[in-house]
Design a protein around this motif. Sequence first.
Motif, PDB file in Angstrom:
ATOM      1  N   THR A  90       0.853  -1.180   0.000  1.00 52.86           N
ATOM      2  CA  THR A  90       0.000   0.000   0.000  1.00 52.86           C
ATOM      3  C   THR A  90       0.896   1.239   0.000  1.00 52.86           C
TER       4      THR A  90
ATOM      5  N   VAL B  45       3.678   2.766  -5.877  1.00 49.93           N
ATOM      6  CA  VAL B  45       3.027   3.075  -7.153  1.00 49.93           C
ATOM      7  C   VAL B  45       3.844   2.478  -8.294  1.00 49.93           C
ATOM      8  N   PRO B  46       3.211   2.249  -9.449  1.00 45.97           N
ATOM      9  CA  PRO B  46       3.932   1.632 -10.569  1.00 45.97           C
ATOM     10  C   PRO B  46       5.243   2.348 -10.930  1.00 45.97           C
TER      11      PRO B  46
ATOM     12  N   ASP C 265       7.373   3.436  -9.024  1.00 47.36           N
ATOM     13  CA  ASP C 265       8.439   2.966  -8.138  1.00 47.36           C
ATOM     14  C   ASP C 265       9.169   1.760  -8.717  1.00 47.36           C
TER      15      ASP C 265
ATOM     16  N   SER D 194      -1.877  -5.312  -9.891  1.00 43.87           N
ATOM     17  CA  SER D 194      -2.114  -3.962 -10.432  1.00 43.87           C
ATOM     18  C   SER D 194      -0.817  -3.174 -10.526  1.00 43.87           C
ATOM     19  N   LEU D 195       0.049  -3.332  -9.557  1.00 45.11           N
ATOM     20  CA  LEU D 195       1.344  -2.648  -9.599  1.00 45.11           C
ATOM     21  C   LEU D 195       2.171  -3.147 -10.778  1.00 45.11           C
TER      22      LEU D 195
ATOM     23  N   GLY E 122       0.840  -1.790 -13.935  1.00 40.93           N
ATOM     24  CA  GLY E 122       1.164  -0.369 -13.905  1.00 40.93           C
ATOM     25  C   GLY E 122       0.738   0.425 -15.070  1.00 40.93           C
TER      26      GLY E 122
END
Length: 194
Positions: free
Chosen positions: A121, A124-125, A127, A190-191, A194
Motif C-alpha cells: 500500500t 506506485v507503478p 516505483d 495492479s502494480l 502499472g
Amino acid sequence: MSTYRVLVVCTGNICRSPFAERLLRARLDERFGAAAQSIEISSAGTYGLVGEPMMPEAAETLIRYGGRPDEFASCAVDRERIEAADLVLGLAREHRGAIVTMLPRASAKTVTVREYARLLTGVVPADLAGSGPELADRFRAMTTLAFGRRGFAPPKDPSDDDVPDPFGGPMAAYERAAVMIHEALEVPLSLLAG
C-alpha cells in the motif's frame, strides 16, 4: 529470461494455497501473456496431504474466479521448496511462522498474502520503473519495496494478515476466503500491470 519463483503455503494444501496459486497463475497469464511464464508459482502445505486434489468447494470457487483446478496434486512443504522460492506467501501467520521455523533465513522472503498486499500500500507503478524490462525483474523489485516497508505499516489487528481456513465449513466460508485472496493478489498484480 530471468525467473521469479513464488511459493504459496497453507495447512493442508487442498483449499487456500492451491486456490491462490491457480488464481495468481490465471491473472498473470491474462494480463501478461507469454511474459507471465517467467513467474513460477507453486503451493504446498505445512501439514500437506500428498497427491490429493483440491477440495471440491475450493475448486468450484476457483472456476468461478477464472482459474483451473485440473491436474492439481497437493504436497507438503519442505526446506528445498522454501530454498528454491524467491517469495513465500503464507495464507495465515501460522504458516509464516512454520516456514521460518523450518528455515529461519526464510524470514527475509516470507509474508502472508494479505501482509504482502498491506506492505505494498502506497507503492506506485513508477516505483518499479528502474527495475528492468522483464516481468520477473519487476516482481523482484516490488517484493524488495514491500519488505523494505516492514515495521512501518503494521496491521490494525494482527489477524488482519490472515485468510481464515474454510476447510469443513459452508460454501460461504470458501467464498469469503476467495474474496480475501483475490483482493490481496490484486494489489501486486495492479502494480505489475502499472
